[in-house]
Motif scaffolding. Structure first.
Motif, short mmCIF file in Angstrom:
data_model
loop_
_atom_site.label_atom_id
_atom_site.label_comp_id
_atom_site.label_asym_id
_atom_site.label_seq_id
_atom_site.Cartn_x
_atom_site.Cartn_y
_atom_site.Cartn_z
N ARG A 1 -0.32 -6.27 3.16
CA ARG A 1 -1.92 -5.63 2.74
C ARG A 1 -2.30 -5.61 4.79
O ARG A 1 -1.69 -6.21 4.99
CB ARG A 1 -2.45 -6.80 1.82
CG ARG A 1 -2.05 -6.61 0.95
CD ARG A 1 -2.98 -5.59 0.44
NE ARG A 1 -2.84 -4.78 -0.95
CZ ARG A 1 -1.73 -4.62 -1.52
NH1 ARG A 1 -1.49 -4.56 -0.50
NH2 ARG A 1 -1.70 -4.81 -3.39
N SER B 1 1.21 -0.70 -0.02
CA SER B 1 -0.16 0.12 -0.24
C SER B 1 1.02 1.44 -0.11
O SER B 1 2.44 1.16 0.79
CB SER B 1 -1.05 -0.13 1.70
OG SER B 1 -0.06 0.40 2.33
N VAL C 1 -6.96 -5.43 -3.56
CA VAL C 1 -5.89 -6.95 -3.61
C VAL C 1 -5.51 -7.17 -4.92
O VAL C 1 -6.15 -6.77 -5.89
CB VAL C 1 -6.82 -7.94 -2.96
CG1 VAL C 1 -6.61 -8.80 -2.91
CG2 VAL C 1 -7.19 -7.30 -1.45
N ASP D 1 -3.62 0.40 -3.08
CA ASP D 1 -4.05 -0.59 -2.02
C ASP D 1 -4.79 -0.99 -2.38
O ASP D 1 -5.48 -2.69 -1.51
CB ASP D 1 -5.24 0.72 -1.13
CG ASP D 1 -4.27 1.10 -0.10
OD1 ASP D 1 -3.20 1.01 -0.70
OD2 ASP D 1 -4.96 2.48 0.54
#
Length: 301
Positions: free
Chosen positions: A148, A103, A135, A133
């Motif tokens: 994450r 991120s 997935v 950010d």
């Protein structure tokens, strides 16, 4: 006469060259082969696999879905082979390139400060850093490690926890002067609540008032794709934002942001993990070195 054994890694290398150079002729030049030899090798590979990997035409080069999947797996296998050979000859000293996905907030507030020490400790390791950010699919993105926040759902992933962070609602002093400091859940209805532009595990702001927990939906004319962008929007006076405490600690200390509604903060915490694919074998030394370093120096608190 015994049939010659198939050189699978050699076939993979040529096929990867074809994909990365965008065609047979360019791959042939790069590999000092003839285009005919490259074409025949790929055709032999397709015959052995029983699947078409490349759609051939005079004007365009296009991978089939099977070709895309084989390319992704082949690049990882070749990287692992190269790492194994380097490690065997270098006494297990980590060598090679790591694709790290993280991120923007973690990159800015934690990774940026510790990455120089990692590179100094492992001078033969290089890092390709990708920030998002959302997935990502580690396999399709050719990612070695991803960092994450939030719960993990994919059973194929192996995770190493890097700690957890409190969450806090913040606003810039100028914004609060114009619109007031919220004191109750209802006060939030009169405020711009900056939001993420993608679905999250908890898609809203949990608050607790009079013993009851509710989730307030972010509402505003501005959304952002990552937490660091939301932080900058809040700093610019665009509204309130609910962010990880470690990302705004310095801003709060300097008076650039002010925490609000702390009385209603439910105390929930967001966990951070370094994740990688679980493939049943030993990790490449470069990946293991990064995971160990992040557990040592890259923890969130």
């Amino acid at each position: 006469m015994a049939r010659a054994e198939t050189n699978r890694s050699g076939e993979m290398e040529v096929f990867v060259q074809v994909v990365e150079h965008g065609g047979f002729s360019a791959a042939a030049r790069a590999g000092r082969m003839t285009p005919s030899a490259v074409s025949k090798l790929v055709a032999r590979l397709e015959s052995r696999l029983g699947a078409r990997l490349v759609n051939r035409s005079t004007r365009a080069f296009q991978l089939t879905p099977e070709g895309c999947g084989f390319y992704e797996r082949a690049t990882r296998i070749l990287a692992d082979i190269a790492d194994a050979e380097r490690s065997a000859g270098a006494g297990e000293h980590p060598v090679g390139r790591i694709r790290l996905n993280t991120s923007a907030s973690y990159a800015a507030h934690i990774l940026a400060g510790i990455l120089p020490d990692f590179l100094e400790r492992y001078p033969q390791v290089a890092v390709d850093l990708m920030q998002t950010d959302r997935v990502v699919d580690l396999l399709s993105e050719r990612t070695d490690v991803a960092i994450r926040a939030g719960p993990l759902k994919n059973s194929r992933l192996v995770a190493r926890k890097l700690g957890e962070t409190a969450m806090v609602i913040v606003g810039a002093p100028g914004y609060l002067e114009r619109f007031g400091i919220p004191a109750t859940r209802e006060d939030l209805d009169r405020h711009t609540r900056l939001s993420f532009g993608y679905a999250r595990a908890v898609d809203g702001w949990p608050v607790t008032e009079a013993g009851a927990r509710t989730v307030v939906a972010p509402v505003g004319r501005v959304q952002a794709s990552d937490g660091e962008a939301l932080r900058h929007l809040a700093l610019g006076g665009n509204g309130l934002a609910r962010l990880a405490a470690f990302t705004v600690r310095a801003d709060i200390a300097a008076g650039r942001l002010v925490p609000v509604l702390e009385r209603l903060n439910p105390g929930d915490r967001e966990a951070f993990h370094a994740i990688h694919l679980g493939q049943g074998g030993p990790l490449p030394s470069r990946v293991r070195a990064l995971l160990d370093f992040l557990a040592e120096r890259g923890r969130v608190s």
